[in-house]
Scaffold this motif. Structure first.
Motif, short mmCIF file in Angstrom:
data_model
loop_
_atom_site.label_atom_id
_atom_site.label_comp_id
_atom_site.label_asym_id
_atom_site.label_seq_id
_atom_site.Cartn_x
_atom_site.Cartn_y
_atom_site.Cartn_z
N GLN A 71 0.83 -1.21 0.00
CA GLN A 71 0.00 0.00 0.00
C GLN A 71 0.86 1.26 0.00
O GLN A 71 0.56 2.22 -0.71
CB GLN A 71 -0.96 0.00 1.19
N SER A 72 1.93 1.24 0.77
CA SER A 72 2.82 2.39 0.83
C SER A 72 3.40 2.71 -0.55
O SER A 72 3.40 3.87 -0.98
CB SER A 72 3.95 2.10 1.83
N PHE A 73 3.87 1.70 -1.26
CA PHE A 73 4.41 1.93 -2.61
C PHE A 73 3.31 2.40 -3.56
O PHE A 73 3.54 3.27 -4.39
CB PHE A 73 5.09 0.66 -3.14
N VAL A 82 5.80 1.46 -12.12
CA VAL A 82 6.96 1.81 -11.30
C VAL A 82 6.70 1.45 -9.83
O VAL A 82 7.61 0.94 -9.15
CB VAL A 82 7.31 3.31 -11.46
N ALA A 83 5.50 1.66 -9.35
CA ALA A 83 5.16 1.33 -7.96
C ALA A 83 5.37 -0.16 -7.70
O ALA A 83 5.97 -0.55 -6.69
CB ALA A 83 3.72 1.74 -7.65
N ILE A 84 4.88 -0.98 -8.60
CA ILE A 84 5.03 -2.44 -8.45
C ILE A 84 6.49 -2.83 -8.55
O ILE A 84 6.99 -3.63 -7.76
CB ILE A 84 4.16 -3.17 -9.49
N LYS A 89 11.55 -4.58 -5.95
CA LYS A 89 12.97 -4.30 -5.66
C LYS A 89 13.22 -4.24 -4.15
O LYS A 89 14.25 -4.71 -3.67
CB LYS A 89 13.40 -2.99 -6.33
N GLU A 90 12.28 -3.66 -3.44
CA GLU A 90 12.39 -3.61 -1.96
C GLU A 90 12.39 -5.02 -1.40
O GLU A 90 13.20 -5.35 -0.53
CB GLU A 90 11.22 -2.81 -1.39
N LEU A 177 14.56 -9.50 -9.18
CA LEU A 177 14.91 -8.35 -10.02
C LEU A 177 14.49 -8.59 -11.47
O LEU A 177 14.03 -7.66 -12.15
CB LEU A 177 16.40 -8.05 -9.93
N THR A 178 14.58 -9.83 -11.93
CA THR A 178 14.11 -10.16 -13.28
C THR A 178 12.61 -9.95 -13.38
O THR A 178 12.11 -9.41 -14.39
CB THR A 178 14.48 -11.62 -13.63
#
Length: 191
Positions: A71-73, A82-84, A89-90, A177-178
């Motif tokens: 939710q934060s992203f 980009v959010a996903i 990535k996090e 990352l992929t």
């Protein structure tokens, strides 16, 4: 000064971590008690129905943690792609120090228990649904049709869960990352 977690919270934190990393069957109640530093009576006081109840509550605990992260992203990053990607990535960054992994999703526990415990199966399904819904809602707010957004939420969550399993097995964040790099291919940009 931050409040110290109470016994119930310490037990849930410990159980969540151990169930995620070791699985349901490999995690014993004595290990949870020992690692949480809680008295044995606390476990049975807070979870009188034993390990299955504790595991269900641990899944809910982990689910809330993951929901807040997703939710934060979704709130902070306007572009859903980009959010996903940033959320993934996090999640991947935790594999820089695998011994400190916190809040990885519940795939391991779900795969171990879905056929033997209906209560655990249901709580895992609900966790997956909650995460998928957050992603779908972000997509809907950004012009995706509801049906398309719901399907994409399921696909993306499935990819993340699979990526976590591969990252654990490989002791590497590369699979996640992929997946992050592949999100634009999954979500054809609108506009």
């Amino acid at each position: 000064m931050a409040n110290k977690p109470d016994s119930r919270e310490k037990i849930l934190q410990t159980a969540s971590r151990l169930f995620q990393l070791q699985g349901y069957h490999a995690t014993g109640l004595n290990q949870i008690i020992k690692e949480s530093g809680s008295p044995k009576g606390s476990l049975y006081y807070y979870f009188p129905n034993g390990k299955e109840e504790l595991a269900a509550e641990a899944v809910k605990y982990t689910s809330r943690y993951i929901e807040a992260k997703i939710q934060s992203f979704m709130e902070q990053v306007p572009d859903p792609v980009v959010a996903i990607q940033e959320f993934i990535k996090e999640a991947a960054s935790q594999f820089d120090q695998p011994e400190t992994i916190k809040g990885i999703p519940v795939g391991l526990l779900a795969s171990e228990t879905a056929l033997i415990s209906e209560p655990l199966r249901k709580v895992c399904v609900q966790a997956f649904k909650n995460w998928e819904t957050i992603i779908a809602n972000k997509l809907i707010k950004n012009g995706y049709e509801e049906d398309e957004a719901v399907k994409a939420g399921t696909v993306i969550n499935s990819m993340i869960e699979g990526g976590i399993m591969l990252s654990l097995a490989n002791k590497s964040k590369a699979p996640l990352l992929t997946i992050s790099e592949s999100i634009p291919l999954i979500l054809h940009r609108k506009g």
